[in-house]
Design a protein around this motif. Structure first.
Motif, PDB file in Angstrom:
ATOM      1  N   ALA A 381       0.836  -1.210   0.000  1.00 39.14           N
ATOM      2  CA  ALA A 381       0.000   0.000   0.000  1.00 39.14           C
ATOM      3  C   ALA A 381       0.865   1.252   0.000  1.00 39.14           C
ATOM      4  O   ALA A 381       0.590   2.201  -0.739  1.00 39.14           O
ATOM      5  CB  ALA A 381      -0.913  -0.009   1.231  1.00 39.14           C
ATOM      6  N   VAL A 382       1.920   1.224   0.808  1.00 35.83           N
ATOM      7  CA  VAL A 382       2.820   2.391   0.858  1.00 35.83           C
ATOM      8  C   VAL A 382       3.503   2.574  -0.497  1.00 35.83           C
ATOM      9  O   VAL A 382       3.621   3.699  -1.002  1.00 35.83           O
ATOM     10  CB  VAL A 382       3.863   2.222   1.986  1.00 35.83           C
ATOM     11  CG1 VAL A 382       4.975   3.245   1.849  1.00 35.83           C
ATOM     12  CG2 VAL A 382       3.190   2.361   3.344  1.00 35.83           C
ATOM     13  N   ALA A 383       3.936   1.448  -1.093  1.00 37.76           N
ATOM     14  CA  ALA A 383       4.601   1.538  -2.400  1.00 37.76           C
ATOM     15  C   ALA A 383       3.665   2.152  -3.432  1.00 37.76           C
ATOM     16  O   ALA A 383       4.090   2.929  -4.288  1.00 37.76           O
ATOM     17  CB  ALA A 383       5.068   0.156  -2.847  1.00 37.76           C
ATOM     18  N   ALA A 384       2.396   1.803  -3.327  1.00 38.42           N
ATOM     19  CA  ALA A 384       1.431   2.348  -4.293  1.00 38.42           C
ATOM     20  C   ALA A 384       1.246   3.854  -4.131  1.00 38.42           C
ATOM     21  O   ALA A 384       0.832   4.533  -5.074  1.00 38.42           O
ATOM     22  CB  ALA A 384       0.083   1.635  -4.132  1.00 38.42           C
ATOM     23  N   THR A 385       1.551   4.365  -2.941  1.00 38.29           N
ATOM     24  CA  THR A 385       1.385   5.805  -2.744  1.00 38.29           C
ATOM     25  C   THR A 385       2.633   6.593  -3.152  1.00 38.29           C
ATOM     26  O   THR A 385       2.585   7.815  -3.224  1.00 38.29           O
ATOM     27  CB  THR A 385       1.096   6.133  -1.263  1.00 38.29           C
ATOM     28  OG1 THR A 385       2.232   5.749  -0.478  1.00 38.29           O
ATOM     29  CG2 THR A 385      -0.136   5.429  -0.758  1.00 38.29           C
ATOM     30  N   LEU A 386       3.747   5.880  -3.395  1.00 39.51           N
ATOM     31  CA  LEU A 386       5.004   6.585  -3.679  1.00 39.51           C
ATOM     32  C   LEU A 386       4.909   7.511  -4.893  1.00 39.51           C
ATOM     33  O   LEU A 386       5.400   8.637  -4.851  1.00 39.51           O
ATOM     34  CB  LEU A 386       6.147   5.581  -3.840  1.00 39.51           C
ATOM     35  CG  LEU A 386       6.582   4.884  -2.538  1.00 39.51           C
ATOM     36  CD1 LEU A 386       7.727   3.911  -2.799  1.00 39.51           C
ATOM     37  CD2 LEU A 386       7.010   5.913  -1.495  1.00 39.51           C
ATOM     38  N   PRO A 387       4.266   7.065  -5.985  1.00 41.50           N
ATOM     39  CA  PRO A 387       4.166   7.996  -7.122  1.00 41.50           C
ATOM     40  C   PRO A 387       3.411   9.281  -6.774  1.00 41.50           C
ATOM     41  O   PRO A 387       3.570  10.288  -7.445  1.00 41.50           O
ATOM     42  CB  PRO A 387       3.394   7.175  -8.169  1.00 41.50           C
ATOM     43  CG  PRO A 387       3.611   5.763  -7.792  1.00 41.50           C
ATOM     44  CD  PRO A 387       3.718   5.746  -6.306  1.00 41.50           C
TER      45      PRO A 387
END
Lengths: 901, 311
Positions: A381-387
């Protein structure tokens, strides 16, 4: 825990890995659901943060260059000007170094301009008041002559005669003055002579460098009461020293402008920014320089930040409600999923317990599976927010943390609960009366818990109604929708068994076996059959109720804001279009007859004392009363005699004063007595009568014709600050005005204003959040229905196996599933929709949606589509789940089912 | 109950006074009562049951469905607690154990096998891992666990199934692995609830033989609840439970005839409890119309019971 117990627990951990492999599909689905819910909880605050940042940038952009921070210095007398070019540079450096870091971080490189006082000069075109302006950053192209420098005779004359400087003039100024390169301008009684070295055109007139040097580009208009037309000449660095020596450094004003870097603005920094700004303005010691007097800081940024902070607080309060609801609904769905996972493992957990496993070791094995899974989901989930800039931090991350805590903790708690309740050796009282007492205690406990939920809901609603929007959210207010939905769930769980009991009795009188079994199972709480109602139904019913309630309330809030935006445009503009002054032609504009256009003129007289001696300040609004339906009291009052009292509508706050003192106001050049024609609360009846100015100042409204009659003037003699244009031809009239450049006033049309409000990033962000939340909640409702069907499927399969041995066809399985689940789901959805409307009705007024919408009246609007969405989605989910369950039963053998029962 | 037995928590001190009921027995059930309630309906599963099992015995418990057999086994295995009465297994007072003591009791003192083969074993663990698991939770070191597991699977004849999961085993193999699991921590008492209920005759015989060898070779006391008459034929002592009480016992002994042949002799006894109650079989009661008031007469070497309606 002893070392032996610890070793025992660790040794048994591999069992968790075997178990996860066994239920790999379900575990993966649980992880995916966790990731999606966590992503939703992370993305929502991110979206709001982005909207908040964009909204702040838009608000600052709307303020234009007025939001820039300008440090103004006045040169100190006796300053050493042996190096005049460093005079400006040193002040610029002082401002640059003295600005608070937070403020400096959001501003660009400073641009400095030095200007002298106006110097009288006589040109071939007439007298002018000429300022010498040193603007080192202004880029120009010389179209005639050349760049000014030091005139040959610039050296200090021994005879004390006129000193000379070289200047440049803009093409427009040179043309207006009738001068050109080589011409001499005698300034200020011959103390200084300016030689026009060249004529220039700006490289880019809209460049920042021209913001404070705009008067260089063309002569200004003749000001009221002034006899000389203002103009400016470009003073080069080479002539700066001579000019300052002659004119004295004390006559020079230096402006250092720090352009606001909108891209660097962040809503989270607004509070720090504002306090820095106030500190810099009130104690500008850090900005001071020995070569200049006490600096002044000028900007409207603090006002912009204040106004925006108020709107942002409302938005954050709203978002907190949505986020809390999303987290609660997501957490409940994860709880349902964890319940299903643990239910599938109940037998094994009981076996572990029976073989000597402690509750702690069972919990640890569950944690060994759920914690890494949750960590993986969180990372995804955090990775998905990186962009989008990475996950939010601080309180905004709390909903996601709560969701992840539920995802990690629910399987552990539920497994531990199964272990603790399995073979617990709990004694049951042998005495029947004691057992009845125990049962009464359990009923009392349940009633107390229910009363607590209802009480909390009432407290939350009361808090919302009395406290209104609390900056940055209030946990109790934010939880109000959930608590209300929880209270409705309590009612459902109380009423549903009674209704199902009735259905069961009705089914028992019928001929079909399936309806009877379905009703009995649905009424499980009452009959003792493990069905879908009773205490075990609390989680699914609560999940559905909350998702339905929040879907409706989110949709209602979004629709209310959108509707209020339309109203706000009408309130602010007041007609199809309005033209705000100051404009010399506004009166003419108001009087020009146009086809299909109704025109009304108004004058705003700010800061007038209401009733001499009262000490009350008021804003007097002078309007064509006949044009406004809410001002008929004025129109009907008739015209006063010369010097007679003018009928006025008073703000309610002035009413008492008007009874105690003789009301009057200063208008134009005399005091005008007033007679009270009525009370008008502009805040309540505001549309069409917006007044620029602080809303805290009460307003007095008078008719133009009446005021003119009292003053002995014709209505046309009164100044006009604002003109309203209405009617079918208004839009065409506005376009005509714009095309012809007929008015220099600010033209605002209702449509433009409405479009502006609709595209306001903060409002758009919040409405988008509402709509996305409604979508997510609907998806969570689907998940809740699916999980409820899955959780009850095994027992239903066994019941159906028995029914089939009695001759019931296989197809009856669909009817059994639907008939068993439909009443509970319908009750939950109905309660959710009802509580959604209740939330909207109770909380809309407390949520101050009007300020988000731009000032419109936030009349509640509950659209139909969330009802259709919730009902449709739930029905579709049930239908799909029923079909899927029937398909999965196709390969089930009755014998196998009955043997393993 | 008289005597000076003292207790420390649930664990009874091993020194007990002379004359205490069941003194010296491994399993003591004294006037055991268990009442279930379900939605206001009261079921008295055990109604003052007395039972003594000596260490090293192999006992079958038989009775009709609902007679209280499984309830008794649940209580003895530490999974359930009695409503009233006294129950002791070795040093453990099962009616007074704390939750932690109950866990320790299950780990160290008792093993059990349920009727449903699938219920005995964790489906996603191999036979070896299933036997290993109770030792893991008891904190047995890895090397000892492996040796014990190997030993048990070998002793029960399922060593070749060590790496198979329950789904890959036959019913008999599953039950033998289940017995190995139950014996993993060397309990003093092995309880089996209808262990052959789902098995065919041949496989049942294998499982019963396994239980008997556990009893004889490992010295474990075994209590088997069963419906299967063939089971009771394999044990020396069969206790019948009727209406929540022990009603009769059958003792089998091997006798040698004069011709040197050996044969088994089964003797059925009624059980007279400590309160002097005895259950008369229904057929006796019906044959003599014994209902309500009856006449008792003490005669030389016997007590007679006659209908109260006789003149």
């Amino acid at each position: 825990m002893t070392a032996r117990a610890l070793r025992a627990t660790v040794q048994a951990l591999p069992v968790a890995a075997h178990r996860a492999r066994r239920h790999a599909g379900f575990v993966a689905a649980y992880g995916a659901l966790t990731a999606v819910v966590a992503l939703g909880a992370l993305a929502a605050p991110l979206a709001l943060t982005r909207a908040a940042d964009d909204g702040l940038r838009a608000a600052v952009a709307a303020a234009g260059r007025d939001a820039d921070v300008v440090v103004r210095y006045v040169g100190r007398e006796g300053t050493d000007l042996r190096h005049p070019e460093s005079f400006v540079e040193s002040l610029t450096a002082a401002a640059d170094g003295g600005l608070p870091p937070a403020l400096r971080a959001v501003t660009g490189d400073p641009v400095s301009v030095l200007r002298t006082a106006g110097l009288n000069t006589l040109t071939p075109a007439g007298p002018y008041s000429l300022r010498l302006v040193h603007a080192p950053d202004a880029a120009v192209t010389w179209v005639a002559g050349g760049a000014p420098g030091t005139p040959d005779d610039g050296a200090a004359p021994d005879d004390g005669g006129s000193r000379a400087v070289e200047v440049g003039l803009s093409a427009a100024t040179a043309e207006a003055m009738g001068v050109g390169p080589g011409d001499m301008l005698t300034l200020s009684s011959e103390v200084l002579t300016a030689r026009v070295a060249g004529v220039f055109e700006p490289v880019a007139a809209d460049d920042l460098a021209w913001t404070d040097a705009g008067d260089l580009l063309a002569p200004g208009p003749l000001r009221e009461g002034a006899s000389l037309r203002p103009a400016s000449a470009l003073l080069p660095a080479e002539s700066l020293g001579t000019a300052l020596e002659v004119l004295a450094s004390g006559s020079a004003t230096i402006q250092v402008r720090f352009p606001l870097d909108e891209a660097a603005l962040r809503a989270d920094d607004a509070t720090t920014l504002r306090s820095d700004l106030v500190r810099a303005a009130t104690t500008p010691d850090a900005l001071a320089s020995t070569t200049a007097g006490t600096p002044m800081v000028e900007t409207v940024l603090d006002g912009v930040l204040d106004a925006y902070a108020a709107r942002l607080a409302v938005a954050r309060g709203q978002a907190a409600t949505v986020l809390t609801g999303l987290a609660a609904a997501g957490g409940l769905v994860l709880f349902l999923a964890a319940s299903l996972l643990v239910a599938r493992r109940r037998q094994v957990l009981e076996l572990e317990r029976a073989r000597g496993a402690s509750v702690a070791s069972v919990a640890l094995r569950a944690a060994a599976e759920s914690v890494p899974l949750t960590v993986l989901a969180a990372v995804a989930a955090v990775a998905a927010t990186l962009p989008s800039g990475g996950p939010p931090s601080g309180p905004e991350a709390l909903p996601a943390v709560a969701v992840l805590a539920v995802a990690a903790g629910a399987p552990v708690v539920l497994a531990a609960r199964v272990a603790a309740s399995s073979w617990a050796g709990r004694r049951v009282a042998a005495n029947r009366r004691d057992r009845e007492r125990d049962a009464r205690a359990r009923r009392t406990w349940r009633t107390s818990a229910e009363a607590t939920v209802v009480g909390l809901a009432a407290a939350a609603v009361a808090a919302a109604l009395f406290r209104g929007v609390v900056p940055d959210g209030d946990p109790l207010v934010a939880a109000a929708p959930i608590l209300l939905a929880g209270a409705c769930t309590v009612v459902v769980l109380r009423v549903l068994p009674l209704l199902l009991g009735v259905a069961e009795r009705a089914a028992s009188r019928g001929r079909g076996l399936v309806p009877l079994v379905a009703a009995s199972r649905a009424a499980g709480g009452r009959t003792g059959v493990r069905g879908v109602s009773g205490a075990s139904a609390a989680a699914p019913v609560l999940a559905l109720t909350i998702t339905a309630a929040l879907t409706v309330s989110c949709a209602a809030a979004a629709a209310t804001v959108q509707q209020a935006q339309k109203g706000a445009a009408a309130v602010v503009v007041g007609a199809a279009a309005r033209v705000d002054g100051p404009d010399e032609d506004l009166a003419a504009l108001a009087l020009t007859p146009r086809p299909d256009v109704t025109t009304a003129a108004g004058t705003v007289l700010p800061r007038r004392t209401f009733a001499r001696g009262s000490g009350l300040k008021t804003t007097v609004l002078v309007v064509d009363a006949a044009a406004f339906p809410q001002l008929t009291a004025l129109a009907d009052a008739g015209l006063p005699a010369l010097g007679g009292p003018v009928p006025a509508l008073l703000d309610p706050r002035l009413e008492r004063t008007a009874r105690l003192l003789e009301p009057d106001v200063w208008a134009l050049d005399s005091t005008v007595p007033l007679v009270v024609a009525g009370v008008l609360d502009l805040a309540a009846t505001g549309p069409h009568l917006d007044v620029t100015g602080p809303p805290t100042v009460p307003v007095v409204v008078v008719d133009r014709a009446a005021l003119a009659a009292s003053l002995g003037l014709a209505p046309g003699d009164l100044p006009v600050d604002v003109v309203w244009l209405d009617g079918p031809g208004a839009q065409a009239a506005v376009e005509e005005l714009r095309d012809a450049g007929a008015s220099s006033g600010t033209v605002t049309t209702r449509e433009e204003r409405a479009t502006g409000l609709r595209t306001d990033p903060l409002a758009v962000g919040l409405v988008t959040l509402y709509l996305l939340a409604a979508g997510m909640l609907a998806a969570l409702a689907v998940a809740a229905v699916a999980l409820t069907v899955l959780a009850t499927a095994p027992e239903r399969t066994r019941v159906l196996a028995v029914l089939r041995t009695l001759g019931t066809p296989r197809a009856a399985g669909r009817a059994l599933t639907a008939a068993e689940l439909a009443p509970v789901l319908a009750a939950a959805v109905a309660a959710g929709l009802a509580s959604g409307v209740l939330v909207a009705v109770l909380l809309t007024s407390a949520q101050d949606l009007g300020s988000l919408a731009g000032g419109g009246d936030p009349a509640l609007l509950v659209p139909w589509w969330p009802f259709a969405l919730v009902v449709g989605v739930t029905a579709a989910a049930l239908a799909a789940a029923v079909a899927a369950e029937a398909r999965s039963r196709r390969h089930v053998r009755i014998g196998d089912v009955l043997r393993t029962w | 109950m008289s005597g000076t037995a003292t207790t420390t928590g649930a664990r009874t001190e091993p020194v007990r006074a002379e004359g205490t009921f069941g003194d010296g027995a491994l399993v003591v059930c004294d006037s055991l009562v268990r009442i279930y309630q379900s939605d206001g309906i009261e079921v008295q599963a055990l109604q003052g049951l007395d039972l003594l099992v000596e260490e090293g015995e192999l006992v079958a418990v038989v009775g009709a469905s609902g007679s209280g057999k499984s309830t008794l086994l649940g209580i003895l295995s530490g999974l359930d607690v009695p409503t009233a009465g006294r129950v002791r297994v070795g040093p453990w007072d099962l009616a007074a154990m704390t939750r932690a003591q109950r866990v320790t009791y299950r780990r160290q003192s008792v093993g059990f096998v349920w009727q449903q083969t699938a219920r005995n074993l964790v489906p996603y663990l191999t036979a070896e891992q299933n036997v290993d698991f109770p030792q893991s939770v008891a904190g047995v070191p890895r090397r000892e666990r492996a040796a014990r597991t190997h030993e048990l699977l070998g002793a029960l004849g399922v060593a070749d199934c060590a790496h198979r999961r329950p789904g890959q085993l036959s019913g008999g193999q599953q039950q033998r692995v289940a017995i190995a699991v139950a014996l993993a921590n060397s309990p003093a008492l092995l309880l089996a609830d209808e262990p052959t209920g789902e098995l065919d005759t041949t496989t049942s015989a294998e499982v019963l033989e396994a239980l008997r060898s556990v009893n004889t070779e490992l010295g474990t006391t075994v209590l088997v609840v069963t419906h299967d008459p063939s089971v009771s034929e394999h044990v020396r002592r069969t206790v019948a439970i009727r209406d929540g009480r022990t009603s009769s016992e059958v003792l089998r002994s091997t006798r040698t005839h004069d011709d040197g042949t050996e044969h088994t002799v089964a003797e059925e006894f009624a059980v007279l409890d400590r309160a002097g109650r005895v259950q008369l079989p229904r057929e006796y009661r019906e044959a003599l119309d014994l209902v309500g008031r009856v006449r008792l007469a003490l005669e030389e070497h016997q007590v007679t019971v006659r209908s109260g309606r006789e003149s």
